[in-house]
Design a protein around this motif. Structure first.
Motif, short mmCIF file in Angstrom:
data_model
loop_
_atom_site.label_atom_id
_atom_site.label_comp_id
_atom_site.label_asym_id
_atom_site.label_seq_id
_atom_site.Cartn_x
_atom_site.Cartn_y
_atom_site.Cartn_z
N VAL A 80 -2.22 35.26 12.83
CA VAL A 80 -3.07 36.56 13.30
C VAL A 80 -2.77 37.76 12.30
CG1 VAL A 80 -2.83 35.92 15.71
CG2 VAL A 80 -1.00 37.46 14.42
N GLY A 81 -3.98 38.53 12.32
CA GLY A 81 -4.04 39.77 11.18
C GLY A 81 -2.93 40.81 11.77
N ALA A 82 -2.98 41.81 11.25
CA ALA A 82 -2.47 43.15 11.70
C ALA A 82 -2.83 43.54 12.98
CB ALA A 82 -2.04 44.13 10.49
N GLY A 83 -2.06 44.24 13.88
CA GLY A 83 -2.49 44.70 15.08
C GLY A 83 -2.98 43.93 16.27
N VAL A 84 -3.19 42.54 15.83
CA VAL A 84 -3.51 41.47 16.98
C VAL A 84 -2.21 41.46 18.19
CG1 VAL A 84 -3.95 39.31 17.57
CG2 VAL A 84 -5.03 40.31 15.60
N LYS A 85 -2.60 41.97 19.56
CA LYS A 85 -1.57 41.92 20.35
C LYS A 85 -1.84 40.78 21.22
CE LYS A 85 -1.12 47.10 20.22
NZ LYS A 85 -1.18 48.12 20.85
N ASP A 86 -3.22 40.24 21.48
CA ASP A 86 -3.36 39.30 22.65
C ASP A 86 -3.20 37.66 22.29
OD1 ASP A 86 -3.93 41.49 24.31
OD2 ASP A 86 -6.03 41.46 24.07
N PHE A 87 -3.02 37.25 21.02
CA PHE A 87 -2.92 36.12 20.57
C PHE A 87 -1.84 35.96 19.59
CE2 PHE A 87 -7.40 37.03 21.35
CZ PHE A 87 -7.55 36.06 22.66
N LYS A 88 -1.45 34.55 19.58
CA LYS A 88 -0.33 34.16 18.50
C LYS A 88 -0.69 32.70 18.22
CE LYS A 88 2.62 32.17 22.22
NZ LYS A 88 1.84 32.09 23.16
N ALA A 89 -0.21 32.27 16.93
CA ALA A 89 -0.52 31.00 16.34
C ALA A 89 -0.15 29.87 17.55
CB ALA A 89 0.44 30.60 15.24
N GLY A 90 -0.98 28.82 17.73
CA GLY A 90 -1.00 27.70 18.55
C GLY A 90 -1.98 27.98 19.99
N ASP A 91 -2.37 29.30 20.09
CA ASP A 91 -3.20 29.52 21.28
C ASP A 91 -4.48 28.92 21.13
OD1 ASP A 91 -1.35 31.05 22.31
OD2 ASP A 91 -2.13 32.98 21.86
N LYS A 92 -5.08 28.47 22.18
CA LYS A 92 -6.58 28.03 22.21
C LYS A 92 -7.41 28.86 22.49
CE LYS A 92 -5.32 23.40 21.35
NZ LYS A 92 -5.73 22.69 20.40
N VAL A 93 -8.66 28.92 22.02
CA VAL A 93 -9.51 30.14 22.24
C VAL A 93 -10.94 29.61 21.93
CG1 VAL A 93 -7.83 31.69 21.34
CG2 VAL A 93 -9.52 30.63 19.80
N VAL A 94 -11.78 30.49 22.56
CA VAL A 94 -13.22 30.66 22.35
C VAL A 94 -13.62 31.85 21.67
CG1 VAL A 94 -15.44 30.40 23.46
CG2 VAL A 94 -13.67 29.14 24.35
N ALA A 95 -14.47 31.61 20.65
CA ALA A 95 -14.73 33.08 19.84
C ALA A 95 -16.15 33.16 19.56
CB ALA A 95 -13.79 33.06 18.46
N ALA A 96 -16.86 34.34 19.70
CA ALA A 96 -18.14 34.63 19.32
C ALA A 96 -17.89 35.29 17.86
CB ALA A 96 -18.63 35.70 20.10
N LEU A 97 -18.60 34.73 16.90
CA LEU A 97 -18.52 35.22 15.27
C LEU A 97 -19.62 36.40 15.06
CD1 LEU A 97 -17.52 32.00 13.74
CD2 LEU A 97 -15.86 33.48 14.84
N THR A 98 -19.50 37.24 14.39
CA THR A 98 -20.41 38.15 14.09
C THR A 98 -21.52 37.47 13.22
OG1 THR A 98 -19.20 38.91 12.18
CG2 THR A 98 -18.74 39.99 14.23
N LEU A 99 -22.59 37.81 13.42
CA LEU A 99 -23.86 37.19 12.63
C LEU A 99 -23.69 37.56 10.94
CD1 LEU A 99 -26.88 38.06 14.95
CD2 LEU A 99 -25.68 35.63 14.48
N GLY A 100 -23.24 38.56 10.60
CA GLY A 100 -22.99 38.96 9.34
C GLY A 100 -22.01 37.89 8.44
N SER A 101 -21.07 37.48 9.19
CA SER A 101 -19.85 36.98 8.55
C SER A 101 -20.08 35.20 9.12
CB SER A 101 -18.45 37.20 8.85
OG SER A 101 -18.08 37.17 10.36
N ALA A 102 -20.17 34.85 10.40
CA ALA A 102 -20.42 33.68 10.77
C ALA A 102 -19.12 32.75 10.39
CB ALA A 102 -21.72 32.89 10.48
N GLY A 103 -19.71 31.52 9.94
CA GLY A 103 -18.61 30.73 9.18
C GLY A 103 -18.47 29.16 10.06
N GLY A 104 -19.00 29.14 11.43
CA GLY A 104 -18.32 28.18 12.51
C GLY A 104 -18.61 26.79 11.63
N LEU A 105 -19.30 26.48 10.65
CA LEU A 105 -19.65 25.06 9.97
C LEU A 105 -18.64 25.01 9.00
CD1 LEU A 105 -23.34 24.24 10.11
CD2 LEU A 105 -21.48 23.40 11.87
N GLY A 106 -17.17 25.22 9.20
CA GLY A 106 -16.12 25.12 8.32
C GLY A 106 -14.91 24.69 9.13
#
Length: 329
Positions: A80-106
């Motif tokens: 997790v990056g600086a300031g992240v409060k809701d998640f920690k390593a090991g958490d299972k998640v669903v995320a929507a990536l921004t169109l500008g960066s995307a990156g899902g096929l990695g």
């Protein structure tokens, strides 16, 4: 492969379709302030992905080449990056990536905490990855149609086109959580599936009545959720609408916007409403909870390993998927 490198699929110019995709090794991205680094477990593809490659949104997207596509992911938090409060390593998640960066096929991707939600054990990675764009689009279209998913309000007659597709199959299920009578269109091979999702009436779009969008019971539609990628002229919708009927157009083009303006300017009771989904954390979390509770499911057309992402891309380009197309590292 070096420890700080990962496998990804990218393209370096507009066009070329499947042939433009290249398998590469690139550095694993780093989570910045307010971001989480995910180990990707599943990525779902959307028509928007190939449209961006085709150049439909140029020059706005991609912001730069090479570009790793894919915006709808499920995975496990690694860092997790600086300031992240809701998640920690090991958490299972669903995320929507921004169109500008995307990156899902990695194999790894960075997601904004503000577009990431917890994924309970009852929701698989593949199921969760289908939700961001397609699920939220369906949900917001139904909201625009006046459907209340708690079942309150008067009964509405709805038509959902392309009801076996990525958006459509969610729209049918969500609509039936409300007080609705749903007529749905799809191809002959998916009639039983769409019926099983809750549709009250199902039309084969290749039949005369299906092409004319006529309800078998003769009802007029209070709203149409228009999920078809191709253009259906207003003249086909109009005779099937109730007095104040509206068409929620999810793939608006220039013709759709012209119809929208004409209907507004002439004060027509029958309206066409172009809709672009606002992908947000609140709606995504709501949909994940519905899947957890068994009230919504992701129909999976096919799963493809990242090493064969071209197959998933070709399937998406074909435009006849039943439900969602999933790529898995």
């Amino acid at each position: 492969m070096a420890e700080n490198m990962m496998h990804a699929v990218q393209y370096s110019s507009y066009g070329k379709g499947v042939a433009g995709l290249k398998h590469v090794e690139v550095p694993i991205p780093r989570a910045k302030k307010g971001e989480v680094l995910l180990k990707v477990e599943a990525t779902s593809l959307n028509p928007l992905d190939w449209k961006i490659q085709k150049g439909v949104i140029r020059p706005f997207l991609p912001r730069k080449f090479p570009y790793i596509p894919g915006t709808d992911v499920a995975g496990e938090v690694v860092k997790v990056g600086a300031g992240v409060k809701d998640f920690k390593a090991g958490d299972k998640v669903v995320a929507a990536l921004t169109l500008g960066s995307a990156g899902g096929l990695g194999e790894f991707v960075v997601a904004e905490e503000s577009l990431t939600v917890a994924r309970p054990p009852q929701v698989s990675a593949a199921e969760g990855s289908g939700l961001p764009i397609a699920g939220i689009t369906a949900y917001q279209a139904l909201t625009a149609a006046g459907v209340k998913l708690d079942g309150s309000g008067p009964q509405l007659n709805l038509l959902i086109t392309a009801a076996s597709g990525g958006v459509g199959h969610y729209a049918v299920q969500l609509a039936k959580l409300g007080n609705t009578h749903v007529t749905a269109t799809c191809g002959a091979r998916n009639l039983h599936l769409v019926k099983s999702l809750g549709a009250d009436e199902v039309l084969d779009y290749n039949t005369p009545d299906g092409a004319a969008l006529k309800s078998p019971s003769g009802c007029k539609y209070d709203s149409v959720i228009q999920c078809t990628l191709g253009v259906i002229p207003w003249s086909t919708f109009e005779p099937n609408l109730s007095t104040n009927g509206k068409v929620i157009q999810l793939t608006p083009n220039a013709t759709a916007f012209m119809t929208y303006l004409v209907k507004k300017l002439t004060l027509s009771k029958k309206q066409l409403i172009p809709l672009y989904a606002d992908v947000n954390k609140k709606d995504l979390d709501y949909l994940v909870q519905l899947v957890k509770e068994g009230k919504l499911k992701t129909v999976i057309d096919s799963k493809h390993p990242l090493s064969k992402a071209e197959d998933a891309w070709a399937k998406c380009l074909d435009g006849h998927a039943t439900g969602k197309i999933i790529a898995e590292p």
